[in-house]
Scaffold this motif. Structure first.
Motif, short mmCIF file in Angstrom:
data_model
loop_
_atom_site.label_atom_id
_atom_site.label_comp_id
_atom_site.label_asym_id
_atom_site.label_seq_id
_atom_site.Cartn_x
_atom_site.Cartn_y
_atom_site.Cartn_z
N ARG A 34 0.84 -1.26 0.11
CA ARG A 34 -0.06 0.00 -0.09
C ARG A 34 0.83 1.37 -0.21
NH1 ARG A 34 -2.54 -1.01 4.61
NH2 ARG A 34 -3.42 -2.95 3.84
N GLU A 35 1.87 1.23 0.91
CA GLU A 35 2.86 2.38 0.80
C GLU A 35 3.46 2.59 -0.62
OE1 GLU A 35 5.73 2.03 3.99
OE2 GLU A 35 4.24 1.67 5.33
N VAL A 36 3.93 1.59 -1.31
CA VAL A 36 4.56 1.39 -2.62
C VAL A 36 3.44 2.19 -3.56
CG1 VAL A 36 5.46 0.47 -4.69
CG2 VAL A 36 6.18 -0.31 -2.38
N GLU A 37 2.28 1.62 -3.37
CA GLU A 37 1.24 2.34 -4.27
C GLU A 37 0.89 3.67 -4.10
OE1 GLU A 37 -2.51 0.13 -3.81
OE2 GLU A 37 -1.34 -1.73 -4.58
N GLN A 38 1.02 4.11 -2.74
CA GLN A 38 1.16 5.41 -2.26
C GLN A 38 2.07 6.39 -3.14
OE1 GLN A 38 -1.59 6.73 -0.86
NE2 GLN A 38 -0.86 8.94 -0.85
N PHE A 39 3.28 5.79 -2.96
CA PHE A 39 4.33 6.70 -3.44
C PHE A 39 4.20 6.82 -5.02
CE2 PHE A 39 7.05 5.30 0.22
CZ PHE A 39 7.30 6.52 0.70
N HIS A 40 3.79 5.95 -5.67
CA HIS A 40 3.55 6.04 -7.22
C HIS A 40 2.44 7.22 -7.38
CE1 HIS A 40 6.06 2.89 -8.61
NE2 HIS A 40 5.60 2.01 -7.71
N PHE A 41 1.17 7.02 -6.48
CA PHE A 41 0.21 8.08 -6.70
C PHE A 41 0.79 9.28 -6.40
CE2 PHE A 41 -3.00 10.51 -4.61
CZ PHE A 41 -3.97 10.43 -5.63
N GLU A 42 1.48 9.52 -5.31
CA GLU A 42 2.07 10.85 -5.02
C GLU A 42 3.05 11.25 -6.29
OE1 GLU A 42 1.27 13.07 -2.58
OE2 GLU A 42 -0.05 11.52 -1.88
N ARG A 43 3.78 10.50 -6.85
CA ARG A 43 4.53 10.81 -7.97
C ARG A 43 3.79 11.44 -9.19
NH1 ARG A 43 8.43 6.39 -9.19
NH2 ARG A 43 9.96 7.78 -8.52
N LYS A 44 2.54 10.69 -9.57
CA LYS A 44 1.89 11.03 -10.62
C LYS A 44 1.23 12.40 -10.19
CE LYS A 44 0.97 6.22 -12.56
NZ LYS A 44 0.00 5.21 -12.60
N LYS A 45 0.92 12.34 -9.21
CA LYS A 45 0.27 13.62 -8.74
C LYS A 45 1.29 15.01 -8.75
CE LYS A 45 -1.60 15.55 -4.54
NZ LYS A 45 -1.90 15.01 -3.30
N MET A 46 2.16 14.80 -8.40
CA MET A 46 3.34 15.85 -8.49
C MET A 46 3.70 16.11 -10.05
SD MET A 46 5.93 15.76 -5.31
CE MET A 46 5.69 14.21 -4.54
N GLU A 47 3.68 15.10 -10.67
CA GLU A 47 4.21 15.17 -12.33
C GLU A 47 2.88 16.05 -12.93
OE1 GLU A 47 5.01 11.16 -13.58
OE2 GLU A 47 7.21 11.30 -12.99
N LYS A 48 1.81 15.68 -12.83
CA LYS A 48 0.64 16.31 -13.29
C LYS A 48 0.66 17.69 -12.75
CE LYS A 48 -4.25 15.16 -13.95
NZ LYS A 48 -5.35 14.18 -13.86
N LYS A 49 0.95 17.89 -11.70
CA LYS A 49 0.76 19.30 -11.22
C LYS A 49 2.27 20.09 -11.62
CE LYS A 49 0.02 21.77 -6.80
NZ LYS A 49 -0.24 21.98 -5.31
N HIS A 50 3.08 19.82 -11.48
CA HIS A 50 4.47 20.49 -11.82
C HIS A 50 5.07 19.97 -13.11
CE1 HIS A 50 4.24 21.94 -7.79
NE2 HIS A 50 4.13 20.94 -7.28
N GLY A 51 4.41 19.25 -13.67
CA GLY A 51 5.65 18.50 -14.88
C GLY A 51 6.33 17.56 -14.50
N SER A 52 7.55 17.56 -14.97
CA SER A 52 8.60 16.70 -14.56
C SER A 52 9.03 17.01 -12.94
CB SER A 52 9.74 16.89 -15.38
OG SER A 52 10.39 18.16 -15.00
N LEU A 53 9.32 16.02 -12.41
CA LEU A 53 9.93 16.08 -10.73
C LEU A 53 11.33 16.53 -10.79
CD1 LEU A 53 8.34 12.92 -9.20
CD2 LEU A 53 7.57 15.15 -9.13
N PRO A 54 11.61 17.35 -9.94
CA PRO A 54 13.12 17.64 -9.78
C PRO A 54 13.79 16.33 -9.25
CG PRO A 54 11.69 19.44 -8.40
CD PRO A 54 10.90 18.18 -8.89
N SER A 55 15.01 16.11 -9.82
CA SER A 55 15.82 15.09 -9.34
C SER A 55 15.87 14.67 -8.02
CB SER A 55 17.18 14.98 -10.12
OG SER A 55 18.00 15.82 -9.38
N ASN A 56 16.03 15.30 -7.27
CA ASN A 56 16.22 14.90 -5.58
C ASN A 56 15.08 14.48 -5.03
OD1 ASN A 56 14.74 17.38 -5.68
ND2 ASN A 56 15.73 18.11 -3.72
N ILE A 57 13.76 14.99 -5.86
CA ILE A 57 12.54 14.33 -5.11
C ILE A 57 12.32 12.95 -5.61
CG2 ILE A 57 9.81 14.63 -5.26
CD1 ILE A 57 10.30 17.47 -5.15
N ASP A 58 12.65 12.76 -7.19
CA ASP A 58 12.46 11.67 -7.92
C ASP A 58 13.47 10.58 -7.24
OD1 ASP A 58 11.21 10.03 -10.02
OD2 ASP A 58 13.16 10.04 -10.88
#
Length: 129
Positions: A34-58
């Motif tokens: 569930r935690e892994v799924e949550q990380f994937h969800f958060e990644r997609k949410k941030m990518e949708k909001k900001h475009g690409s993620l900064p490398s340190n967050i990724d």
């Protein structure tokens, strides 16, 4: 003199206890998934909001995902090993701290070899010698 010593807590591996241990590991595994799924969800949410993620967050997200996947692999190993252990095997499940009195002339081995053994949810014996 009194000292504080860590004492292993062991459980006698009956069929009922084996099932309880496997259930405990399965619950932990589903929590991690569930935690892994949550990380994937958060990644997609941030990518949708900001475009690409900064490398340190990724990098941080990838590190956390890898960490949990490695723990899941460890859980699979533990569950396999529990299946292989013989009935009535004493499986160490915890450690507690105990106050132990040490007197002159005592054998050090008696201080070192203390343990608590549990069977079917009850303390079966306390080994202190």
């Amino acid at each position: 003199m009194k000292i504080i010593k860590k004492v292993p807590v062991k459980v006698v591996l009956t069929e009922k206890e084996r099932e309880a241990q496997i259930k405990k590991w399965e619950t932990r595994e589903s929590d991690l998934e569930r935690e892994v799924e949550q990380f994937h969800f958060e990644r997609k949410k941030m990518e949708k909001k900001h475009g690409s993620l900064p490398s340190n967050i990724d990098d941080r997200l990838n590190k956390e995902i890898r960490k949990r996947k490695a723990e899941i692999e460890g859980i699979h190993y533990h569950m396999e090993q529990i299946q292989l252990l013989p009935e009535f095997y004493e499986l160490t499940i915890d450690e507690v701290e105990s106050v132990v009195e040490v007197l002159e002339g005592m054998k050090w081995q008696t201080v070192k070899e203390r343990e608590i053994v549990i069977e079917d949810g009850h303390v079966k014996r306390v080994r202190d010698e």
